[in-house]
Every structure is written in C-alpha cells, then in structure tokens.
Design a protein around this motif. Structure first.
Motif, short mmCIF file in Angstrom:
data_model
loop_
_atom_site.label_atom_id
_atom_site.label_comp_id
_atom_site.label_asym_id
_atom_site.label_seq_id
_atom_site.Cartn_x
_atom_site.Cartn_y
_atom_site.Cartn_z
N ARG A 151 0.80 -1.22 0.00
CA ARG A 151 0.00 0.00 0.00
C ARG A 151 0.84 1.28 0.00
O ARG A 151 0.47 2.25 -0.62
CB ARG A 151 -0.93 0.02 1.24
CG ARG A 151 -2.11 -0.92 1.09
CD ARG A 151 -3.10 -0.35 0.09
NE ARG A 151 -4.19 -1.23 -0.21
CZ ARG A 151 -4.23 -2.08 -1.24
NH1 ARG A 151 -3.21 -2.18 -2.06
NH2 ARG A 151 -5.28 -2.83 -1.47
N THR A 152 1.97 1.26 0.71
CA THR A 152 2.72 2.51 0.87
C THR A 152 3.81 2.70 -0.20
O THR A 152 4.20 3.81 -0.50
CB THR A 152 3.39 2.57 2.25
OG1 THR A 152 4.24 1.41 2.38
CG2 THR A 152 2.37 2.57 3.36
N VAL A 181 0.65 -6.33 13.16
CA VAL A 181 -0.46 -6.49 14.11
C VAL A 181 -1.75 -6.89 13.41
O VAL A 181 -2.73 -7.27 14.06
CB VAL A 181 -0.71 -5.19 14.92
CG1 VAL A 181 0.47 -4.87 15.81
CG2 VAL A 181 -1.02 -4.02 13.98
N ARG A 182 -1.79 -6.79 12.09
CA ARG A 182 -3.00 -7.17 11.34
C ARG A 182 -2.58 -7.80 10.02
O ARG A 182 -1.45 -7.60 9.57
CB ARG A 182 -3.88 -5.95 11.06
CG ARG A 182 -3.14 -5.02 10.16
CD ARG A 182 -3.86 -3.80 9.75
NE ARG A 182 -2.92 -3.03 8.96
CZ ARG A 182 -3.17 -2.46 7.81
NH1 ARG A 182 -4.38 -2.53 7.29
NH2 ARG A 182 -2.26 -1.79 7.15
N PRO A 198 0.21 -5.58 19.57
CA PRO A 198 0.76 -4.23 19.50
C PRO A 198 1.76 -3.99 20.64
O PRO A 198 1.58 -4.51 21.75
CB PRO A 198 -0.46 -3.32 19.68
CG PRO A 198 -1.64 -4.17 19.44
CD PRO A 198 -1.25 -5.59 19.67
N GLU A 199 2.79 -3.24 20.34
CA GLU A 199 3.77 -2.78 21.32
C GLU A 199 4.60 -3.89 21.95
O GLU A 199 5.05 -3.77 23.08
CB GLU A 199 3.08 -1.96 22.42
CG GLU A 199 2.17 -0.88 21.84
CD GLU A 199 1.92 0.26 22.77
OE1 GLU A 199 1.76 0.00 23.96
OE2 GLU A 199 1.88 1.40 22.29
N GLN A 251 6.80 1.98 9.66
CA GLN A 251 6.39 2.87 10.75
C GLN A 251 5.72 2.09 11.89
O GLN A 251 5.69 2.56 13.01
CB GLN A 251 5.42 3.94 10.21
CG GLN A 251 5.93 4.71 9.00
CD GLN A 251 7.19 5.51 9.28
OE1 GLN A 251 7.30 6.14 10.31
NE2 GLN A 251 8.16 5.44 8.39
N GLY A 252 5.21 0.91 11.58
CA GLY A 252 4.60 0.07 12.61
C GLY A 252 5.59 -0.32 13.69
O GLY A 252 5.21 -0.62 14.82
N LEU A 254 8.67 1.62 14.01
CA LEU A 254 9.46 2.80 14.38
C LEU A 254 8.67 3.85 15.14
O LEU A 254 9.24 4.73 15.75
CB LEU A 254 10.05 3.45 13.11
CG LEU A 254 10.94 2.53 12.27
CD1 LEU A 254 11.40 3.23 11.01
CD2 LEU A 254 12.14 2.07 13.08
N GLN A 255 7.33 3.77 15.07
CA GLN A 255 6.54 4.83 15.71
C GLN A 255 5.72 4.33 16.88
O GLN A 255 4.84 5.02 17.37
CB GLN A 255 5.62 5.50 14.69
CG GLN A 255 6.41 6.24 13.62
CD GLN A 255 5.56 7.07 12.71
OE1 GLN A 255 4.35 6.90 12.64
NE2 GLN A 255 6.17 7.97 11.97
N THR A 256 5.96 3.09 17.31
CA THR A 256 5.22 2.59 18.48
C THR A 256 6.08 2.69 19.73
O THR A 256 7.27 2.97 19.64
CB THR A 256 4.82 1.11 18.30
OG1 THR A 256 5.92 0.42 17.73
CG2 THR A 256 3.64 0.93 17.42
N ARG A 257 5.46 2.43 20.86
CA ARG A 257 6.16 2.51 22.14
C ARG A 257 7.51 1.80 22.03
O ARG A 257 7.57 0.69 21.49
CB ARG A 257 5.31 1.84 23.23
CG ARG A 257 5.83 1.99 24.62
CD ARG A 257 4.92 1.25 25.58
NE ARG A 257 4.91 -0.19 25.31
CZ ARG A 257 5.72 -1.07 25.90
NH1 ARG A 257 6.56 -0.68 26.81
NH2 ARG A 257 5.65 -2.36 25.59
N LEU A 259 10.03 3.17 20.40
CA LEU A 259 10.67 4.02 19.39
C LEU A 259 12.06 3.54 18.96
O LEU A 259 12.18 2.51 18.33
CB LEU A 259 10.70 5.47 19.91
CG LEU A 259 9.33 6.12 20.13
CD1 LEU A 259 9.46 7.44 20.89
CD2 LEU A 259 8.60 6.37 18.84
N THR A 286 9.37 7.28 4.06
CA THR A 286 8.14 7.94 3.61
C THR A 286 8.40 8.65 2.27
O THR A 286 9.55 8.80 1.87
CB THR A 286 7.68 8.94 4.69
OG1 THR A 286 8.82 9.64 5.14
CG2 THR A 286 7.03 8.22 5.85
#
Ligand code: SF4
Lengths: 436, 115
Positions: A151-152, A181-182, A198-199, A251-252, A254-257, A259, A286
């Motif tokens: 998608r990205t 996570v999905r 998650p996390e 980002q899943g 790199l941007q979760t708790r 970091l 990105t």
C-alpha cells in the motif's frame, strides 16, 4: 500543442523513486505516466500548481517582496527553525543547511517524525547497509516488520524485492515473512505471516536475537507477544539459514512505544545475523526525498537531523533540537518550512505554536503562512537530485518548464538577502570568545 | 464491568498516498482520515452502530471520526494518518524527536448516528 515524451523519468511519489517511467506531456501539463502506479500517476498528473507566485499575510505579493519579508523575519528572530525538506531536491536541502547556518538556526527535517529512530539506532550500535539492487539480485529471505509496502510503496515488491527477478534469485528462491499487528495487504502475499500483539516488537525481536545466538529465553514473557516459541524458533532457523536476508522495517515498528529501542532491537538482530550470512535492516522511508535530507545533513553537518547552529557550529540532540519538541516547548520564534506536508505530521502541541509565530512556507502551492512562496515542483518542472530508499541518488527528468523559481533558488535568495543585512548581534565566533 | 480501552493504530494507505498529492485540505482526504475501522464485535459490545459518528478520546486529546466495521483484529482500531490522528498524539518524544504515533489506548462515545 507539441507533445514531448520523456523516457526514464523519475518519480518521488514514494521512496521507491522509480526511474523507468515514460511521461507524455505538452507545454502545459503531463497527461500520461507509463509504468507509474496509481500513486505515481497522481504525483505526476494531479498535483495542483498555484496560480499566485507569493503572498504576504495572505495578500498576493511579488517574489522579491516575499523574499525580502522572509529574510527580515528570519533576521529578526532570536531562535528560528528551518524545517521540512522532505519533498525537495538535494540541491535545495544543501541551500537550506547554508541558510540555517547563516541564521544560527535549528535545522530539522521530516526524518525526526518518520524514521529518525532508525538513525538513533545506528548511532547506538551501528548498521549494515546495502542497495535495493543487491536485494533484488541476492536476497533469499525478505522480512517486512510493521510495514505494508503493497500500500505505501506500490512497486517495491515488483521492482526490488520478493516478486522481482534478480541475477541470482527469483520468487521461487525467496521466502517472504511479514510480522504485523493485522493481516495487511502485504501479509496476504507472504509465505509466512506472524501476527504480533501491539507494542511487543522489542520483546519479539530480542527473543529472536537470543534464539539466533543460542541463548536462553523466558518463555512465559513470550506469550505477551502473541507469538509462540515454535513460531519464533522456526523464524530464527530461517534467519540463520539465509545467505542474504533483509528486514524492511516500517512505521509500525518505528513509531510505536519503544521508538528507537525497537529500531535498535531490529538493527542488533541484523548485525548478529551477519555472523552466519549477509543481512541488512532497512527502513521503508516515507515519500519524497527524505533520504536525501539525511544524506545532505550528514555530509554538511555530520548529523542526520535535529541540528542546531546557535553556537556557530553544528550541535545535535534529538529531543532538544527536533521540531516537535522545540515547538511544543515554545522555543521557536520564527519558522521557515520547506514542503508543508512535514507540518501535518506534527502533534497538535507543536502545531499550535506555528500559529503563534511568523512562518515562511516554500511549497508548490500557496499556503496559510505569513509569507508563502510557490515554487516549481521537483520532478515536474524543476530538476535536481532525489535519493532512493537505499540512499542511491538519482536525477529528476522534468518534462515541463516553469517560470517559477525552484526551492533552491528561493532559499539561496533568502540567504543572500540575510547576508546583505548588518550584523546586529555578535557573530557566532565572537560569542565563542565571550563564552571562553 | 467497564470494557477495556481499544488501541488506535494510525496507518498509511495508497489512497491516502494519492490524495496527499491532490491536497490534504481536500474533502476526500478528510473523509479518509476520519474513518475509523473497528472489529464488528467491538462495536457491538459498545452499542455503537456501524457508521456512527464518534468522539475518540486518548490521554492527549480528542477528535471526531466515523466508525465502520471491518476485518481488523479485535481490540484495535485502524485509521489513515491525518490531522485528526495528530490531535490524539501526545507531544512527548522521549528524547528522540519522534512522538509515539501508534498504539494509544482510547475510549469512544457516539455523537450522532449516521442516517
Ligand atoms: S512505486 Fe512509488 S516511485 Fe514508483 S511509480 Fe509508484 S509512487 Fe512513484
């Protein structure tokens, strides 16, 4: 109207930076982008271009008045911020460094809000790098962790990774693993999909590194990750068997708790795996030229983002000199933003400060700012250099021409206008003498 | 007994990637970035009808979304990144420069049922 065909044009609609496009254009617009994905087609065909060249306080103004006003705002500021730079050329990024240095400003890029944690991880424990070409030709194990390139980065799988046919590898020789996570669109194409809670990425990556090194792990703690010991053992064995492996992190991760500690867990695993084969860990960056911003800041200042010049030499401190933090602490009294999309990534606490201070925006469109300057969009009507996801520099081949200045021109003219003003404050070197 | 809070996962989509080029102030972009996908059982448990307008509250802020049922894991909600998700983000970056932008716990409350 005469039509032109531009072969091997370069797209920066995402970090794939595909350079195999064929653009059909007339004098006014591009009307076809062969080989482009839907996102790339939008990037070339549907980006609106502003009719007004510049505004000051929302009113149309000439370019030279806008540049003078921008220079005055930055000259008068005590603590200016130069921010963004993810959507412009490497040449403009280099000009932005020169301007920030001249202003004794802080310079931060979109990197701090996207994959900056990967840069921090590299500083913690090093990194192993390679190119997408190498991956295409050699990779036999490809892992996507918290990433959904289907998608990205729409052509990533076909051009550089699992579905590409390399010199030594085809799809049949490669194993694709997705940890997410999905069950994302990318997960549907994977040979192995591991659904993680998650996390818990840090825990799972650390457990994997222990298994790879033959160390003991506490199995009860593993339950929190949603993955079983058997699943992790199986993956650890595949990692050890791989001759050339890569973990693309998104980002899943790199941007979760966690970091940068998540990023560090991934890079440490990659480094450990170089004992048995060749292994890379690479962020899926990105869109735009964010890799170029890292490269340009690294080369000019020694640091990838969050650089402060207030002492006359570059200092680096994420958390102190990064846009989200500086703005939330209200430590900025004027901001120059190159490419407005960066602002939209900021948390509200930072964005509200931008409403309180004078702002200068350089973008392809006129924006809501004290001074807004519309420039020729890179890749469409402005040439320059863009860095691919693996930091390979490629040239844009713009099919159109424009009367608008480029980002680089505007940044240079602002710097020259600032340089023409008298030194009202002690120079940086004089301040150093005082401090000593 | 109160239900556990759900976990919010802002994500990127290709439609959003296309729309970014057209303009982030465009209606389609706003619709996309305010559509929250939740597991049908999570909606049922909370008596929230499919298509309802909800206020989502994290520890840092609140924003309005439209809830839709979707094939997502239970206990989690997915929404394309955008200005509404930025309102829910805390400003703290733990000294990294990057605010945590995924995995916040949140509550939601219906504001207006869709027709
Ligand atoms: S994959 Fe990315 S770079 Fe390639 S055409 Fe699509 S948007 Fe452009």
């Amino acid at each position: 109207m005469p039509q032109t065909v531009t072969k091997f044009a370069t797209c920066a609609g995402c970090a794939c930076v595909c350079d195999d496009l064929e653009l059909h254009a007339n004098d006014a617009r591009i009307f076809e982008a062969k080989n482009a994905c839907e996102m790339g087609r939008c990037w070339f065909l549907e980006r609106p271009i502003s009719k007004v060249e510049a505004t000051i306080n929302g009113k149309p103004a000439s370019l030279s008045d806008a540049i003078d006003r921008a220079a005055m705002i930055l000259y008068e500021a005590d603590s200016p911020l130069v921010f963004g730079l993810g959507e412009t050329t490497a040449e403009a990024q280099r000009e932005a460094v020169a301007l920030a240095e001249r202003l004794d400003a802080t310079l931060d890029t979109e990197t701090s809000l996207t994959h900056g944690t990967m840069e921090l991880a590299a500083q913690l424990g090093g990194k192993v790098t390679g190119t997408l070409g190498e991956i295409r030709n050699r990779a036999d194990l490809i892992i996507y962790w918290g990433a959904n390139p289907a998608r990205t980065h729409p052509r990533h799988l076909e051009r550089y990774s699992v579905h590409s046919t390399g010199k030594f590898r085809t799809r049949a020789d490669r194993t694709m693993v997705v940890v997410d996570v999905r069950e994302s669109e990318t997960a549907k194409e994977a040979d192995i999909f591991l659904r993680i809670r998650p996390e818990t990425d840090f825990e799972a990556l650390t457990a994997l590194r222990c298994l790879v090194r033959g160390q003991r792990i506490v199995c009860e703690r593993l339950n929190e990750t949603g993955l079983s010991l058997d699943q992790l053992r199986d993956l650890a064995e595949r990692l050890k068997r791989a001759r050339y492996g890569v973990i693309f992190v998104g980002q899943g991760l790199l941007q979760t708790r966690g970091l940068h500690m998540n990023a560090s867990a991934a890079t440490s695993l990659g480094i450990a795996l170089n004992a048995t084969g060749r292994f890379l860990v690479m962020p899926l960056r990105t869109p735009g030229n964010i890799g170029g911003a890292d490269a340009m800041l690294d080369y000019a200042t020694g640091y990838p983002f969050g650089v402060n010049f207030s002492r006359g030499y570059p200092r680096y401190n994420p958390g102190e000199f990064t846009a989200a933090d500086l703005l939330a602490r209200q430590e900025v009294d004027a901001a120059l933003i190159v490419g407005v999309n960066a602002v939209k990534r900021l948390p509200d606490s930072a964005r509200t400060q931008l409403d309180r201070i004078p702002t200068i925006v350089i973008d392809r469109e006129i924006r809501n700012a004290t001074v807004s300057i519309a420039t020729a969009p890179a890749g469409i009507s402005a040439s320059g250099t863009v860095y691919r996801n693996d930091k390979i520099p490629l040239g844009f081949r713009p099919p159109l021409t424009s009367t608008r200045p480029t980002d680089e021109d505007v940044l240079r003219r602002i710097r020259e206008a600032v340089e023409r003003k008298p030194e009202t404050y002690p120079t940086a070197s004089a301040r150093m003498t005082i401090l000593e | 007994m109160s239900l556990p809070r759900l976990i919010l996962m802002p994500i990127r989509t290709s439609k959003q990637g296309q729309q970014v080029n057209i303009g982030k102030d465009h209606d389609d972009y706003l619709t996309m970035t305010t559509t929250l996908t939740v597991h049908p059982d999570d909606l049922k448990e909370r008596n929230i009808p499919n298509g309802a307008r909800v206020i989502v509250r994290t520890d840092h802020g609140e924003a309005e979304f439209v809830c839709t049922e979707g094939k997502v894991p239970r206990g989690m909600a997915f929404v394309p990144y955008g200005p509404p998700t930025c309102k829910l983000m805390g400003g703290d970056t733990d000294g990294t420069g990057m605010p945590t932008s995924k995995g916040w716990e949140f509550d939601m409350e219906v504001v207006l049922n869709a027709e």
